[in-house]
Design an enzyme around this catalytic site. Structure first.
Site, PDB file in Angstrom:
ATOM      1  N   ASP A  95     -31.023 -44.128 -15.463  1.00  0.00           N
ATOM      2  CA  ASP A  95     -31.646 -44.980 -14.237  1.00  0.00           C
ATOM      3  C   ASP A  95     -31.044 -44.987 -12.756  1.00  0.00           C
ATOM      4  O   ASP A  95     -30.973 -45.862 -12.337  1.00  0.00           O
ATOM      5  CB  ASP A  95     -31.330 -46.295 -14.593  1.00  0.00           C
ATOM      6  CG  ASP A  95     -29.791 -47.275 -15.211  1.00  0.00           C
ATOM      7  OD1 ASP A  95     -29.144 -45.916 -14.766  1.00  0.00           O
ATOM      8  OD2 ASP A  95     -29.490 -47.956 -15.186  1.00  0.00           O
ATOM      9  N   VAL A 141     -17.225 -49.229 -14.772  1.00  0.00           N
ATOM     10  CA  VAL A 141     -17.932 -50.421 -14.856  1.00  0.00           C
ATOM     11  C   VAL A 141     -18.158 -50.839 -16.317  1.00  0.00           C
ATOM     12  O   VAL A 141     -18.256 -49.692 -17.498  1.00  0.00           O
ATOM     13  CB  VAL A 141     -19.536 -49.546 -14.202  1.00  0.00           C
ATOM     14  CG1 VAL A 141     -20.349 -50.512 -14.548  1.00  0.00           C
ATOM     15  CG2 VAL A 141     -19.287 -49.574 -12.794  1.00  0.00           C
ATOM     16  N   HIS A 176     -23.611 -62.590 -18.358  1.00  0.00           N
ATOM     17  CA  HIS A 176     -23.025 -62.729 -16.884  1.00  0.00           C
ATOM     18  C   HIS A 176     -24.245 -62.314 -16.445  1.00  0.00           C
ATOM     19  O   HIS A 176     -25.716 -62.314 -15.621  1.00  0.00           O
ATOM     20  CB  HIS A 176     -21.834 -62.363 -16.460  1.00  0.00           C
ATOM     21  CG  HIS A 176     -22.388 -61.755 -15.061  1.00  0.00           C
ATOM     22  ND1 HIS A 176     -21.149 -62.855 -13.716  1.00  0.00           N
ATOM     23  CD2 HIS A 176     -22.663 -61.270 -14.154  1.00  0.00           C
ATOM     24  CE1 HIS A 176     -21.294 -62.242 -12.742  1.00  0.00           C
ATOM     25  NE2 HIS A 176     -22.078 -61.168 -12.903  1.00  0.00           N
ATOM     26  N   HIS A 226     -24.160 -63.612  -6.564  1.00  0.00           N
ATOM     27  CA  HIS A 226     -23.293 -64.342  -7.504  1.00  0.00           C
ATOM     28  C   HIS A 226     -22.697 -65.655  -6.687  1.00  0.00           C
ATOM     29  O   HIS A 226     -23.753 -65.980  -5.438  1.00  0.00           O
ATOM     30  CB  HIS A 226     -22.629 -63.452  -6.857  1.00  0.00           C
ATOM     31  CG  HIS A 226     -21.898 -62.391  -7.609  1.00  0.00           C
ATOM     32  ND1 HIS A 226     -21.716 -61.194  -7.476  1.00  0.00           N
ATOM     33  CD2 HIS A 226     -22.530 -61.956  -9.061  1.00  0.00           C
ATOM     34  CE1 HIS A 226     -21.569 -60.417  -8.470  1.00  0.00           C
ATOM     35  NE2 HIS A 226     -21.815 -60.825  -9.433  1.00  0.00           N
ATOM     36  N   MET A 240     -21.634 -67.056 -12.936  1.00  0.00           N
ATOM     37  CA  MET A 240     -21.975 -65.977 -12.419  1.00  0.00           C
ATOM     38  C   MET A 240     -21.089 -65.828 -11.142  1.00  0.00           C
ATOM     39  O   MET A 240     -21.024 -64.840  -9.860  1.00  0.00           O
ATOM     40  CB  MET A 240     -23.436 -66.026 -11.464  1.00  0.00           C
ATOM     41  CG  MET A 240     -24.696 -66.394 -12.265  1.00  0.00           C
ATOM     42  SD  MET A 240     -24.554 -65.046 -13.482  1.00  0.00           S
ATOM     43  CE  MET A 240     -25.180 -63.785 -12.570  1.00  0.00           C
ATOM     44  N   ASP A 255     -22.143 -44.372 -50.315  1.00  0.00           N
ATOM     45  CA  ASP A 255     -22.167 -42.617 -50.956  1.00  0.00           C
ATOM     46  C   ASP A 255     -21.064 -42.254 -51.204  1.00  0.00           C
ATOM     47  O   ASP A 255     -20.618 -41.562 -51.832  1.00  0.00           O
ATOM     48  CB  ASP A 255     -22.228 -41.967 -49.413  1.00  0.00           C
ATOM     49  CG  ASP A 255     -24.265 -42.008 -49.405  1.00  0.00           C
ATOM     50  OD1 ASP A 255     -25.230 -42.231 -49.995  1.00  0.00           O
ATOM     51  OD2 ASP A 255     -24.681 -41.556 -48.029  1.00  0.00           O
ATOM     52  N   ASP A 260     -21.293 -43.508 -58.189  1.00  0.00           N
ATOM     53  CA  ASP A 260     -22.301 -43.399 -56.789  1.00  0.00           C
ATOM     54  C   ASP A 260     -20.912 -42.837 -56.325  1.00  0.00           C
ATOM     55  O   ASP A 260     -20.487 -42.586 -55.526  1.00  0.00           O
ATOM     56  CB  ASP A 260     -23.357 -44.367 -56.070  1.00  0.00           C
ATOM     57  CG  ASP A 260     -24.175 -44.290 -56.994  1.00  0.00           C
ATOM     58  OD1 ASP A 260     -24.763 -42.857 -57.292  1.00  0.00           O
ATOM     59  OD2 ASP A 260     -25.049 -45.049 -56.543  1.00  0.00           O
TER      60      ASP A 260
END
Length: 493
Positions: A173, A183, A221, A231, A239, A314, A454
């Site tokens: 993006d 971030v 948020h 904001h 916010m 497994d 198993d």
């Protein structure tokens, strides 16, 4: 437009003057000034976070004016000087959308022109189960459906209004994430294409607690941005730009945020029905997609659901006091501490191991062994031991055995049992050879557990033998089964 949440910690250096604490105003390093310029350019200029990062190109006066603007926004003394308080604010956990806006909504007031908003998660985080992620995202969206006429519906395929994924670094993006402790997430305002889409940085540690990055608070948020909110200057508002953990039990949308979202969509009628609820089990399989709006193509096996009543294993083993359950290329780690159960691809923990047939820990050497087909590997922690993989014939298996179904080290007799078909072997770790008289038939020498195994493991003095979706707790000394139960009862479902 896009918003992002950042996380980094700093130490605030204070001196005492006139009976109180004031920030040190000593000359700042070149790195600190550069960081401040980057911060102001990103969050307090007209550039915007969805544009490429630019170099600060204003004059010193413009820099000081912008710094004053930032200081005023956060209630600091507007000196225009880069003091320790300003640096501390710049390093707080925060959302990356610019703070200097004329309104409490995005410019132009974008909003959804429908009352039912669809959302879809295309890539989950291994830090939490899919069930936990789905429930948490639904809970975050419900904050908004509780106070507006909007309803939210999760879908499994196709393009949703809000496409959600956990990704790291460059994820398609033009706003790449920056690794751990940077971030946290970003979201786009309502609209076509990327509009409303919400992305979380997979390099962060996602939790449902005060530790790491709390998914509920971050998602709530970011969904505010996906609804069209920018904001707020009110520090108690959801916010508000900087992230801070608060108790999420019974959390409701703060009044400032309620007013903001209701200004866009109106007030919810008491007769409206909220539809944002966790998805029922079983969960849909995960099908990663390269871009948010591409139709997904199945590229891998479905992620196993740990709460499935038909869950099979497994392999299972203890590793340094924690239980690890292996299934279809993934492993669940169960601890007795606060973080409960987490899931990761096996290969992300033990490089080179994509799937296992059996596993066991030999505590005396602090070594874990993984078996796949006719080979096995040794690891100390996450480090592969040299000389592996080896052939299972090195352990003393005959050439007719091409793999093992299960393995468990029985600490109180210092033997490792290997299971293949309807028989099992006893291996002496210290002597490095099989015990005489083996193999033996499972149903004869371990009565009560059936004919096949198993997965097997030892836990708190008992042995546990799993076959299919059921499991038997076993007292080895008495050679008797204690109880039987489903495998998923280990999974905190």
């Amino acid at each position: 437009m896009e918003a992002a949440l950042t996380l980094k910690a700093v130490m605030i250096v204070m001196v005492v003057a006139h009976g109180g604490a004031v920030p040190i105003t000593a000359p700042r390093s070149e790195a600190e000034v550069s960081k401040a310029q980057d911060y102001l350019s990103r969050f307090f200029s007209d550039v915007g976070v969805s544009a490429p990062k630019t170099v600060w190109r204003s004059s010193l006066d413009s820099y000081e004016d912008t710094l004053k603007k930032m200081q005023e926004f956060f209630g600091l003394e507007a000196t225009g000087q880069l003091d320790s308080n300003s640096l501390e604010v710049m390093n707080r956990p925060r959302c990356g959308f610019t703070d200097v806006l004329r309104y409490s909504h995005f410019a132009g007031g974008p909003k959804w022109d429908k009352t039912v908003i669809t959302y879809r998660v295309t890539e989950y985080t291994p830090d939490l189960t899919q069930r936990e992620v789905d429930a948490t995202l639904a809970k975050a969206l419900k904050l908004y459906s509780d106070v507006t006429p909007l309803d939210f519906k999760q879908i499994d395929s196709g393009t949703a209004d809000i496409m959600i994924k956990f990704s790291s670094r460059d994820h398609g993006d033009f706003s790449p994430f920056d690794g751990p402790q940077g971030v946290l997430a970003h979201a786009f305002s309502p609209g076509q294409g990327l509009g409303g889409d919400t992305h979380f940085d997979e390099d962060e540690v996602w939790t449902l607690s005060a530790q790491g990055s709390n998914l509920f608070l971050v998602a709530a948020h970011e969904f505010g941005h996906a609804m069209g909110l920018s904001h707020s200057k009110l520090q108690t508002a959801l916010m508000f730009p900087t992230y801070q953990y608060v108790n999420t039990d019974g959390y409701t949308l703060p009044e400032d945020d309620v007013q903001g979202v209701q200004a866009l969509y109106g007030v919810r009628s008491t007769t409206d029905q909220v539809t944002a609820e966790p998805k029922p089990d079983p969960l849909p399989p995960l099908r990663p997609v390269p871009k948010p709006h591409d139709e997904p193509e199945p590229t891998s096996a479905p992620v196993p659901d740990r709460c499935d009543a038909g869950l099979t294993f497994d392999a299972v083993t203890t590793i340094q006091g924690n239980l690890y359950f292996f299934k279809d290329g993934y492993c669940w780690r169960k601890t007795s501490s606060w973080d409960g159960i987490s899931m990761k691809p096996i290969q992300s923990v033990w490089a080179g191991i994509s799937k296992v047939d059996a596993a066991y820990e030999y505590k005396r050497d602090n070594t874990v062994f993984f078996f796949k087909g006719d080979q096995y590997w040794g690891f100390t922690g996450n480090t592969a031991l040299p000389g592996y993989p080896k052939h299972i014939r090195d352990l003393g298996f005959p050439s007719t055995i091409d793999g093992v179904d299960a393995a468990v080290h029985v600490s109180f007799i210092s033997r490792t049992f290997f299971f293949a078909g309807n028989r099992f072997w006893s291996y002496n770790e210290r002597r490095g050879k099989m015990d005489r008289g083996y193999p033996k038939f499972i149903h004869r020498d371990l009565p009560g557990i059936g004919f096949r195994v198993d997965a097997a493991f030892e836990n708190r003095g008992y042995l546990y033998f799993s076959f299919g979706p059921s499991q038997t707790e076993y007292h080895y000394v008495r050679r008797r089964d204690i109880r039987s139960f489903l495998n998923n009862e280990w999974m905190d479902c």
